[in-house]
Design a protein around this motif. Structure first.
Motif, mmCIF file in Angstrom:
data_model
loop_
_atom_site.group_PDB
_atom_site.id
_atom_site.type_symbol
_atom_site.label_atom_id
_atom_site.label_comp_id
_atom_site.label_asym_id
_atom_site.label_seq_id
_atom_site.Cartn_x
_atom_site.Cartn_y
_atom_site.Cartn_z
ATOM 1 N N CYS A 141 5.578 9.737 0.713
ATOM 2 C CA CYS A 141 4.765 8.438 0.308
ATOM 3 C C CYS A 141 4.869 7.314 1.458
ATOM 4 N N TYR A 151 1.993 10.696 -8.250
ATOM 5 C CA TYR A 151 1.821 9.400 -7.711
ATOM 6 C C TYR A 151 3.184 8.962 -7.284
ATOM 7 N N TYR A 189 2.530 -1.099 -8.482
ATOM 8 C CA TYR A 189 1.798 -0.960 -7.254
ATOM 9 C C TYR A 189 2.042 0.788 -7.365
ATOM 10 N N TRP A 190 0.653 1.305 -6.910
ATOM 11 C CA TRP A 190 0.338 2.699 -7.434
ATOM 12 C C TRP A 190 -0.180 3.281 -6.130
ATOM 13 N N GLY A 191 -0.188 4.401 -5.703
ATOM 14 C CA GLY A 191 -1.020 5.218 -4.875
ATOM 15 C C GLY A 191 -2.106 5.936 -5.477
ATOM 16 N N GLN A 192 -2.703 6.666 -4.613
ATOM 17 C CA GLN A 192 -3.912 7.207 -5.058
ATOM 18 C C GLN A 192 -3.706 8.755 -5.697
ATOM 19 N N GLY A 193 -2.565 9.209 -5.358
ATOM 20 C CA GLY A 193 -2.100 10.614 -5.928
ATOM 21 C C GLY A 193 -2.277 11.727 -4.960
ATOM 22 N N THR A 194 -1.419 12.709 -5.430
ATOM 23 C CA THR A 194 -1.711 13.912 -4.483
ATOM 24 C C THR A 194 -1.516 15.200 -5.442
ATOM 25 N N GLN A 214 0.917 -1.267 0.107
ATOM 26 C CA GLN A 214 -0.027 0.005 0.110
ATOM 27 C C GLN A 214 0.983 1.178 0.090
ATOM 28 N N VAL A 245 0.371 5.609 0.196
ATOM 29 C CA VAL A 245 -0.287 6.620 0.408
ATOM 30 C C VAL A 245 0.410 7.962 0.407
ATOM 31 N N GLU A 246 0.004 8.610 -0.804
ATOM 32 C CA GLU A 246 0.663 10.086 -0.808
ATOM 33 C C GLU A 246 0.075 11.058 0.035
ATOM 34 N N SER A 247 0.968 12.243 0.084
ATOM 35 C CA SER A 247 0.568 13.298 1.092
ATOM 36 C C SER A 247 1.505 14.585 0.787
#
Length: 125
Positions: free
Chosen positions: A22, A95, A114-119, A3, A5-7
């Motif tokens: 990330c 991402y 594998y990819w995050g949802q993006g910011t 998993q 998760v970007e921010s």
């Protein structure tokens, strides 16, 4: 299970800075390449930076060389992208991505699993 998760995204003026984070889970060190991609409005996703599993090799796309720096924390669970001297053309969704070895930090988007949802990053002139 991997998993990501970007921010850290936001809106800044041209010349400003942002640091993206990330947070990773399931990414066992040092078995994964980690990378940053971005997708400008109306365009395809493009490579920004990549780091090898052991952190000894990094890749930066030409448009961001000298302005962006990718790094990992000591615990190897968080990937960062320090972005300085931002330009309006840096605007886009950013991402985080991961790929199990064998992998290359320079690989294009088709080679990352594998990819995050993006910011979102928005740079105004």
């Amino acid at each position: 299970q991997v998993q990501l998760v970007e921010s850290g995204g936001g809106s800044v003026q041209s010349g400003g800075s942002l640091r993206l984070s990330c947070e990773t889970s399931g990414v066992t060190y040092p078995r994964y390449c980690l990378g940053w991609f971005r997708q400008p409005p109306g365009k395809e996703r493009e490579k920004v930076a990549g780091i090898s599993p052991g952190g000894t090799s990094t890749y930066y796309a030409e448009p961001v060389k000298g302005r962006f720096t990718s790094s990992r924390d000591n615990a190897k669970t968080t990937l960062y992208l320090q972005m300085n001297s931002l330009k309006p053309e840096d605007t886009g969704m950013y991402y985080c991505a991961a790929e199990l070895i064998p992998c290359s930090p320079a690989a294009d988007r088709h080679d990352w699993q594998y990819w995050g949802q993006g910011t979102q990053v928005t740079v105004s002139s």
